[in-house]
Design a protein around this motif. Structure first.
Motif, PDB file in Angstrom:
ATOM      1  N   VAL A 129       0.841  -1.206   0.000  1.00  0.00           N
ATOM      2  CA  VAL A 129       0.000   0.000   0.000  1.00  0.00           C
ATOM      3  C   VAL A 129       0.877   1.258   0.000  1.00  0.00           C
ATOM      4  CG1 VAL A 129      -1.692   1.329   1.328  1.00  0.00           C
ATOM      5  CG2 VAL A 129      -1.978  -1.141   1.058  1.00  0.00           C
ATOM      6  N   GLY A 130       1.921   1.246   0.802  1.00  0.00           N
ATOM      7  CA  GLY A 130       2.824   2.396   0.834  1.00  0.00           C
ATOM      8  C   GLY A 130       3.446   2.677  -0.525  1.00  0.00           C
ATOM      9  N   PHE A 131       3.918   1.619  -1.191  1.00  0.00           N
ATOM     10  CA  PHE A 131       4.491   1.796  -2.529  1.00  0.00           C
ATOM     11  C   PHE A 131       3.446   2.305  -3.519  1.00  0.00           C
ATOM     12  CE2 PHE A 131       7.881  -1.398  -1.292  1.00  0.00           C
ATOM     13  CZ  PHE A 131       8.905  -0.462  -1.275  1.00  0.00           C
ATOM     14  N   ARG A 132       2.205   1.823  -3.397  1.00  0.00           N
ATOM     15  CA  ARG A 132       1.158   2.279  -4.313  1.00  0.00           C
ATOM     16  C   ARG A 132       0.786   3.744  -4.058  1.00  0.00           C
ATOM     17  NH1 ARG A 132       0.960  -0.502  -8.788  1.00  0.00           N
ATOM     18  NH2 ARG A 132      -0.627   1.044  -9.123  1.00  0.00           N
ATOM     19  N   VAL A 133       0.782   4.162  -2.798  1.00  0.00           N
ATOM     20  CA  VAL A 133       0.519   5.574  -2.484  1.00  0.00           C
ATOM     21  C   VAL A 133       1.625   6.439  -3.083  1.00  0.00           C
ATOM     22  CG1 VAL A 133       0.427   7.275  -0.611  1.00  0.00           C
ATOM     23  CG2 VAL A 133      -0.871   5.138  -0.418  1.00  0.00           C
ATOM     24  N   LEU A 134       2.887   6.043  -2.864  1.00  0.00           N
ATOM     25  CA  LEU A 134       4.005   6.806  -3.420  1.00  0.00           C
ATOM     26  C   LEU A 134       3.947   6.814  -4.950  1.00  0.00           C
ATOM     27  CD1 LEU A 134       6.908   5.634  -1.095  1.00  0.00           C
ATOM     28  CD2 LEU A 134       5.797   7.887  -1.137  1.00  0.00           C
ATOM     29  N   HIS A 135       3.621   5.670  -5.551  1.00  0.00           N
ATOM     30  CA  HIS A 135       3.502   5.594  -7.006  1.00  0.00           C
ATOM     31  C   HIS A 135       2.448   6.573  -7.509  1.00  0.00           C
ATOM     32  CE1 HIS A 135       1.826   3.946 -10.784  1.00  0.00           C
ATOM     33  NE2 HIS A 135       3.097   3.704 -11.066  1.00  0.00           N
ATOM     34  N   THR A 136       1.299   6.610  -6.842  1.00  0.00           N
ATOM     35  CA  THR A 136       0.237   7.531  -7.251  1.00  0.00           C
ATOM     36  C   THR A 136       0.688   8.979  -7.116  1.00  0.00           C
ATOM     37  OG1 THR A 136      -1.583   6.016  -6.804  1.00  0.00           O
ATOM     38  CG2 THR A 136      -2.092   8.367  -6.666  1.00  0.00           C
ATOM     39  N   LEU A 137       1.300   9.323  -5.990  1.00  0.00           N
ATOM     40  CA  LEU A 137       1.754  10.708  -5.785  1.00  0.00           C
ATOM     41  C   LEU A 137       2.767  11.125  -6.844  1.00  0.00           C
ATOM     42  CD1 LEU A 137       2.080  10.761  -1.896  1.00  0.00           C
ATOM     43  CD2 LEU A 137       0.294  11.849  -3.300  1.00  0.00           C
ATOM     44  N   VAL A 138       3.700  10.235  -7.163  1.00  0.00           N
ATOM     45  CA  VAL A 138       4.701  10.533  -8.189  1.00  0.00           C
ATOM     46  C   VAL A 138       4.038  10.607  -9.566  1.00  0.00           C
ATOM     47  CG1 VAL A 138       6.683   9.533  -9.413  1.00  0.00           C
ATOM     48  CG2 VAL A 138       6.680   9.645  -6.914  1.00  0.00           C
ATOM     49  N   MET A 181       8.732   4.094 -12.224  1.00  0.00           N
ATOM     50  CA  MET A 181       8.984   2.712 -12.589  1.00  0.00           C
ATOM     51  C   MET A 181       9.573   1.935 -11.400  1.00  0.00           C
ATOM     52  SD  MET A 181      11.094   1.181 -15.863  1.00  0.00           S
ATOM     53  CE  MET A 181      12.553   2.114 -15.465  1.00  0.00           C
ATOM     54  N   ALA A 182      10.470   2.564 -10.659  1.00  0.00           N
ATOM     55  CA  ALA A 182      11.071   1.910  -9.490  1.00  0.00           C
ATOM     56  C   ALA A 182      10.012   1.636  -8.424  1.00  0.00           C
ATOM     57  CB  ALA A 182      12.198   2.769  -8.924  1.00  0.00           C
ATOM     58  N   LEU A 183       9.108   2.574  -8.215  1.00  0.00           N
ATOM     59  CA  LEU A 183       8.041   2.370  -7.230  1.00  0.00           C
ATOM     60  C   LEU A 183       7.080   1.278  -7.682  1.00  0.00           C
ATOM     61  CD1 LEU A 183       7.389   6.086  -6.279  1.00  0.00           C
ATOM     62  CD2 LEU A 183       8.293   4.295  -4.765  1.00  0.00           C
ATOM     63  N   PHE A 184       6.772   1.252  -8.960  1.00  0.00           N
ATOM     64  CA  PHE A 184       5.902   0.197  -9.470  1.00  0.00           C
ATOM     65  C   PHE A 184       6.576  -1.164  -9.305  1.00  0.00           C
ATOM     66  CE2 PHE A 184       4.153  -2.659 -12.627  1.00  0.00           C
ATOM     67  CZ  PHE A 184       2.782  -2.454 -12.465  1.00  0.00           C
ATOM     68  N   ALA A 185       7.856  -1.249  -9.652  1.00  0.00           N
ATOM     69  CA  ALA A 185       8.596  -2.510  -9.515  1.00  0.00           C
ATOM     70  C   ALA A 185       8.661  -2.937  -8.047  1.00  0.00           C
ATOM     71  CB  ALA A 185      10.000  -2.366 -10.101  1.00  0.00           C
ATOM     72  N   ALA A 186       8.895  -1.976  -7.160  1.00  0.00           N
ATOM     73  CA  ALA A 186       8.951  -2.302  -5.733  1.00  0.00           C
ATOM     74  C   ALA A 186       7.602  -2.835  -5.249  1.00  0.00           C
ATOM     75  CB  ALA A 186       9.359  -1.072  -4.925  1.00  0.00           C
ATOM     76  N   SER A 187       6.529  -2.241  -5.730  1.00  0.00           N
ATOM     77  CA  SER A 187       5.202  -2.725  -5.320  1.00  0.00           C
ATOM     78  C   SER A 187       4.947  -4.121  -5.878  1.00  0.00           C
ATOM     79  CB  SER A 187       4.097  -1.742  -5.727  1.00  0.00           C
ATOM     80  OG  SER A 187       3.876  -1.745  -7.125  1.00  0.00           O
ATOM     81  N   ALA A 188       5.362  -4.373  -7.106  1.00  0.00           N
ATOM     82  CA  ALA A 188       5.160  -5.687  -7.720  1.00  0.00           C
ATOM     83  C   ALA A 188       5.975  -6.762  -6.987  1.00  0.00           C
ATOM     84  CB  ALA A 188       5.531  -5.654  -9.201  1.00  0.00           C
ATOM     85  N   MET A 189       7.216  -6.438  -6.633  1.00  0.00           N
ATOM     86  CA  MET A 189       8.054  -7.407  -5.918  1.00  0.00           C
ATOM     87  C   MET A 189       7.524  -7.647  -4.498  1.00  0.00           C
ATOM     88  SD  MET A 189      10.303  -8.564  -7.951  1.00  0.00           S
ATOM     89  CE  MET A 189       9.024  -8.492  -9.178  1.00  0.00           C
ATOM     90  N   THR A 190       6.991  -6.606  -3.884  1.00  0.00           N
ATOM     91  CA  THR A 190       6.383  -6.751  -2.559  1.00  0.00           C
ATOM     92  C   THR A 190       5.157  -7.636  -2.637  1.00  0.00           C
ATOM     93  OG1 THR A 190       7.213  -4.570  -1.921  1.00  0.00           O
ATOM     94  CG2 THR A 190       5.419  -5.476  -0.594  1.00  0.00           C
ATOM     95  N   LEU A 191       4.373  -7.455  -3.684  1.00  0.00           N
ATOM     96  CA  LEU A 191       3.185  -8.290  -3.873  1.00  0.00           C
ATOM     97  C   LEU A 191       3.572  -9.750  -4.101  1.00  0.00           C
ATOM     98  CD1 LEU A 191       0.132  -8.514  -4.094  1.00  0.00           C
ATOM     99  CD2 LEU A 191       0.340  -7.842  -6.498  1.00  0.00           C
TER     100      LEU A 191
END
Length: 142
Positions: A97-106, A117-127
Motif C-alpha cells: 500500500v505504501g508503494f502504491r501511495v508513493l507511485h500515485t503521488l509521483v 517505474m522503481a516504485l511500481f517494480a517495488a510494489s510488484a516485488m512486494t506483492l
C-alpha cells in the motif's frame, strides 16, 4: 476463534486511495470541457489524444489501481480466510500500500518515469513476496 482482521486494513487503505483518484477524475474532466480544453465527445470511448495530459494521467493512474491490486486483494482475502496471523504478510501488505501511495503521488505530480517505474517494480516485488509468504505458510500447515 475470532478471525484475524488486521489484514483487512491495508485493503481498506488501498480502496480509499482508489476512490480518491476516482473522485478527482470527474472534476478534471468537467473542468477540461468547461474550459474548452476538451470536448465531451473526447470521453466517449475512454479518452482521446485531445484530452489534456493531467486528466489522462489521473485516468491512467486509476487504471493502475485496478490492475495489479487485484492480486493484492486476492492475497489479503486468502490470508484473512485462512486466519494467517503471521506478521510478515501484514507487513508486506502495508508495504505494498505504501508503494502504491508513493507511485500515485509521483505519477500524478511531476511524473519522473524512472522513479515511478522503481516504485511500481517495488510494489510488484512486494506483492510477489506477499503471495510467497502466504502460500509458504499454507504449505507448512499442510
Amino acid at each position: 476463534m475470532t478471525p484475524f482482521t488486521s489484514i483487512l486494513w491495508p485493503m481498506a487503505a488501498l480502496a480509499l486511495l482508489t476512490f480518491v483518484v476516482l473522485l478527482i477524475m470527474p472534476f478534471l474532466r468537467v473542468g477540461d470541457v468547461a474550459a474548452g480544453r476538451a470536448k465531451a465527445a473526447d470521453f466517449r470511448y475512454g479518452e482521446s489524444e485531445d484530452v489534456p495530459w493531467r486528466t489522462r494521467l489521473f485516468n491512467r493512474n486509476y487504471m493502475n489501481l485496478l490492475e495489479l491490486p487485484v492480486l493484492f486483494y486476492a492475497a489479503c482475502l486468502i490470508a484473512f480466510v485462512t486466519d494467517d496471523r503471521d506478521a510478515l504478510p501484514l507487513g508486506l501488505a502495508w508495504a505494498f500500500v505504501g508503494f502504491r501511495v508513493l507511485h500515485t503521488l509521483v505519477h500524478v505530480s511531476l511524473n519522473p518515469i524512472l522513479i515511478r517505474m522503481a516504485l511500481f517494480a517495488a510494489s510488484a516485488m512486494t506483492l510477489l513476496a506477499l503471495w510467497v509468504a502466504i502460500f509458504w505458510r499454507l504449505a507448512q500447515l499442510g
